[in-house]
Design an enzyme around this catalytic site. Structure first.
Site, PDB file in Angstrom:
ATOM      1  N   HIS A  75       2.987  21.349  -2.545  1.00 48.60           N
ATOM      2  CA  HIS A  75       3.395  20.205  -1.720  1.00 48.60           C
ATOM      3  C   HIS A  75       3.689  18.992  -2.606  1.00 48.60           C
ATOM      4  CE1 HIS A  75       2.273  16.980   1.453  1.00 48.60           C
ATOM      5  NE2 HIS A  75       3.568  17.232   1.453  1.00 48.60           N
ATOM      6  N   GLU A 126       0.102  18.873  -4.389  1.00 47.33           N
ATOM      7  CA  GLU A 126      -1.023  19.636  -3.842  1.00 47.33           C
ATOM      8  C   GLU A 126      -0.660  21.115  -3.970  1.00 47.33           C
ATOM      9  OE1 GLU A 126      -3.147  17.247  -0.246  1.00 47.33           O
ATOM     10  OE2 GLU A 126      -1.102  17.824   0.151  1.00 47.33           O
ATOM     11  N   ASN A 132      -1.468  14.418   3.594  1.00 46.20           N
ATOM     12  CA  ASN A 132      -0.868  14.066   4.884  1.00 46.20           C
ATOM     13  C   ASN A 132      -1.900  13.899   5.989  1.00 46.20           C
ATOM     14  OD1 ASN A 132       1.692  13.776   4.023  1.00 46.20           O
ATOM     15  ND2 ASN A 132       2.411  15.772   4.691  1.00 46.20           N
ATOM     16  N   SER A 183       4.298  20.530   4.338  1.00 42.24           N
ATOM     17  CA  SER A 183       3.312  19.456   4.286  1.00 42.24           C
ATOM     18  C   SER A 183       2.198  19.711   5.285  1.00 42.24           C
ATOM     19  CB  SER A 183       3.998  18.126   4.588  1.00 42.24           C
ATOM     20  OG  SER A 183       4.756  18.232   5.759  1.00 42.24           O
TER      21      SER A 183
HETATM   22  N1  3HC Z   1      14.666   8.597  -8.708  1.00 45.13           N
HETATM   23  C1  3HC Z   1      14.459   7.951  -9.852  1.00 45.13           C
HETATM   24  N2  3HC Z   1      13.859   6.733  -9.936  1.00 45.13           N
HETATM   25  C2  3HC Z   1      13.459   6.173  -8.787  1.00 45.13           C
HETATM   26  C3  3HC Z   1      13.643   6.799  -7.532  1.00 45.13           C
HETATM   27  C4  3HC Z   1      14.282   8.059  -7.520  1.00 45.13           C
HETATM   28  N3  3HC Z   1      14.494   8.738  -6.400  1.00 45.13           N
HETATM   29  N4  3HC Z   1      13.123   5.990  -6.572  1.00 45.13           N
HETATM   30  C5  3HC Z   1      12.644   4.904  -7.195  1.00 45.13           C
HETATM   31  N5  3HC Z   1      12.843   5.003  -8.514  1.00 45.13           N
HETATM   32  C6  3HC Z   1      12.415   4.053  -9.547  1.00 45.13           C
HETATM   33  C7  3HC Z   1      13.319   2.840  -9.669  1.00 45.13           C
HETATM   34  O1  3HC Z   1      14.401   3.075 -10.540  1.00 45.13           O
HETATM   35  C8  3HC Z   1      12.362   1.801 -10.221  1.00 45.13           C
HETATM   36  O2  3HC Z   1      12.183   1.943 -11.614  1.00 45.13           O
HETATM   37  P1  3HC Z   1      11.731   0.686 -12.548  1.00 45.13           P
HETATM   38  O3  3HC Z   1      10.564   0.038 -11.894  1.00 45.13           O
HETATM   39  O4  3HC Z   1      11.383   1.316 -13.860  1.00 45.13           O
HETATM   40  O5  3HC Z   1      12.930  -0.174 -12.578  1.00 45.13           O
HETATM   41  C9  3HC Z   1      11.032   2.175  -9.599  1.00 45.13           C
HETATM   42  O6  3HC Z   1      11.160   3.516  -9.165  1.00 45.13           O
HETATM   43  C10 3HC Z   1      10.727   1.312  -8.418  1.00 45.13           C
HETATM   44  O7  3HC Z   1      11.798   1.409  -7.476  1.00 45.13           O
HETATM   45  P2  3HC Z   1      12.337   0.208  -6.603  1.00 45.13           P
HETATM   46  O8  3HC Z   1      12.269  -1.072  -7.424  1.00 45.13           O
HETATM   47  O9  3HC Z   1      13.663   0.583  -6.044  1.00 45.13           O
HETATM   48  O10 3HC Z   1      11.372   0.105  -5.361  1.00 45.13           O
HETATM   49  P3  3HC Z   1       9.795   0.115  -5.306  1.00 45.13           P
HETATM   50  O11 3HC Z   1       9.195  -0.697  -6.405  1.00 45.13           O
HETATM   51  O12 3HC Z   1       9.434  -0.176  -3.894  1.00 45.13           O
HETATM   52  O13 3HC Z   1       9.424   1.641  -5.581  1.00 45.13           O
HETATM   53  C11 3HC Z   1       8.821   3.686  -4.588  1.00 45.13           C
HETATM   54  C12 3HC Z   1       9.927   2.650  -4.779  1.00 45.13           C
HETATM   55  C13 3HC Z   1       8.610   4.439  -5.910  1.00 45.13           C
HETATM   56  C14 3HC Z   1       9.316   4.637  -3.523  1.00 45.13           C
HETATM   57  C15 3HC Z   1       7.498   2.947  -4.191  1.00 45.13           C
HETATM   58  O14 3HC Z   1       7.759   2.055  -3.134  1.00 45.13           O
HETATM   59  C16 3HC Z   1       6.410   3.879  -3.749  1.00 45.13           C
HETATM   60  O15 3HC Z   1       5.713   4.445  -4.576  1.00 45.13           O
HETATM   61  N6  3HC Z   1       6.247   4.029  -2.426  1.00 45.13           N
HETATM   62  C17 3HC Z   1       5.250   4.920  -1.819  1.00 45.13           C
HETATM   63  C18 3HC Z   1       5.853   6.298  -1.674  1.00 45.13           C
HETATM   64  C19 3HC Z   1       4.885   7.259  -1.069  1.00 45.13           C
HETATM   65  O16 3HC Z   1       3.796   6.932  -0.595  1.00 45.13           O
HETATM   66  N7  3HC Z   1       5.285   8.537  -1.040  1.00 45.13           N
HETATM   67  C20 3HC Z   1       4.522   9.583  -0.404  1.00 45.13           C
HETATM   68  C21 3HC Z   1       5.018   9.756   0.987  1.00 45.13           C
HETATM   69  S1  3HC Z   1       4.176  11.033   1.866  1.00 45.13           S
HETATM   70  C22 3HC Z   1       5.037  12.425   1.484  1.00 45.13           C
HETATM   71  O17 3HC Z   1       6.034  12.421   0.810  1.00 45.13           O
HETATM   72  C23 3HC Z   1       4.498  13.717   2.032  1.00 45.13           C
HETATM   73  C24 3HC Z   1       5.478  14.393   2.935  1.00 45.13           C
HETATM   74  O18 3HC Z   1       5.017  15.712   3.136  1.00 45.13           O
HETATM   75  C25 3HC Z   1       5.576  13.719   4.282  1.00 45.13           C
END
Ligand code: 3HC
Length: 287
Positions: free
Chosen positions: A141, A153, A191, A120
């Site tokens: 990424h 990315e 990031n 990242s």
């Molecule tokens: N596998 C499969 N399905 C998943 C899952 C997984 N690991 N995680 C979540 N889901 C699905 C759930 O089943 C649910 O499906 P539905 O709406 O159809 O029923 C849906 O995603 C929503 O899940 P939840 O209801 O449990 O919770 P949320 O509505 O809060 O969603 C989330 C969870 C998708 C993680 C959402 O909160 C989100 O998009 N968060 C932001 C994540 C983000 O910004 N990620 C980037 C981080 S930075 C990074 O990774 C870079 C690194 O280098 C540091």
């Protein structure tokens, strides 16, 4: 070049997520980690994630079984690497470790194999220069949780060939992702934007500007429409990962705006790494 088999190095949150989306796309996958218990944990996470997708009716139980069947978990790096066309490394964010891994992959992998890093933050040119095939080293990424986040990315360094970029883009698209090609710069684009935002939220908490992590997260969710607040996101990504990103951003650019919040550092030292440790800015129950 046609990619048929993908080897993922690392079975942690990112590695198992990448292995899962690769297998969902129909690739044969090797998922390699250094210890059986990490491989088992990674496989369990894949099964849980697929169960959520089955529950939504997007795939059948039978499909989920076939996807798992396409993933071979192993600790044997030679076995994992020898049959691959593309290797995606998803190990810890540490420059020396990545250099060592890429040197080894370069020695073991057949000549045609493209080596991608899910780093990242670490410059791809550094990773590439530890191999004898820097033209075949590219960044891919992914974002956490990998099965849900659509962007990848694709990072082209000074030495990356157009062919390696093309392969990375094609594979990401086959995985159902939307790749965006970016230049090799510390923390790339995503990031560079999100990590300082999270760091600033930690400063705000530390300075007592809001009473609690919940308050800061509520403000961000309701003001910006973010699906989760920055401190919950920190717990999802891992506080150790965030600290590593900030340290590299800080040292690579020399810019004080990337200084890690002291509270973040203290929490990492205390082992409060977020969801994976059972405790971060929120309490997830003992792990
Ligand atoms: N596998 C499969 N399905 C998943 C899952 C997984 N690991 N995680 C979540 N889901 C699905 C759930 O089943 C649910 O499906 P539905 O709406 O159809 O029923 C849906 O995603 C929503 O899940 P939840 O209801 O449990 O919770 P949320 O509505 O809060 O969603 C989330 C969870 C998708 C993680 C959402 O909160 C989100 O998009 N968060 C932001 C994540 C983000 O910004 N990620 C980037 C981080 S930075 C990074 O990774 C870079 C690194 O280098 C540091």
């Amino acid at each position: 070049m046609e990619v048929k088999t993908i080897c993922v190095i690392g079975a942690g949150a990112m590695g198992n997520g990448i292995a899962q989306v690769a297998a969902q796309a129909g690739y044969d996958v090797y998922m390699r980690d250094i210890d059986d218990k990490f491989v088992e944990r990674g496989t369990e996470a894949i099964k849980k994630s697929l169960a959520r997708i089955v529950k939504k009716g997007k795939i059948s139980e039978d499909d989920a079984g076939k996807i798992v069947g396409r993933i071979k978990g192993t600790t044997d790096v030679k076995e994992a690497v020898s049959k691959a066309d593309l290797i995606i490394e998803a190990a810890t964010e540490n420059i020396e470790l990545k250099k060592k891994i890429f040197k080894e992959l370069d020695e073991l992998a057949p000549a045609h194999v493209i080596l991608a890093s899910n780093t990242s933050t670490i410059p791809i040119v550094i990773v590439g220069s530890s191999t004898n095939r820097p033209d075949k080293v590219v960044g891919m990424h992914f974002f956490n949780p990998v099965p849900m986040m659509k962007c990848v990315e694709v990072i082209k360094s000074l030495t990356t060939s157009d062919e390696a970029v093309k392969v990375a883009v094609e594979v990401a698209e086959k995985m159902g992702k939307s790749p965006v090609v970016v230049k090799d710069s510390p923390a790339f684009v995503a990031n560079r934007l999100i990590v300082p935002f999270i760091n600033e939220a930690v400063f705000a908490l530390m300075e007592g500007i809001a009473d609690s992590p919940e308050d800061i997260d509520t403000i961000c969710k309701l003001s910006f429409g973010h699906p989760m607040g920055p401190l919950a996101l920190a717990d999802l990504v891992g506080l150790d990962v965030l600290l590593a990103v900030l340290e590299i951003l800080h040292s690579e650019t020399g810019d004080p705006k990337f200084r890690p919040a002291p509270l973040l550092r203290q929490m990492v030292r205390a082992g409060y790494l977020g969801q994976k440790a059972g405790r971060g800015f929120y309490d997830y129950g003992k792990k």
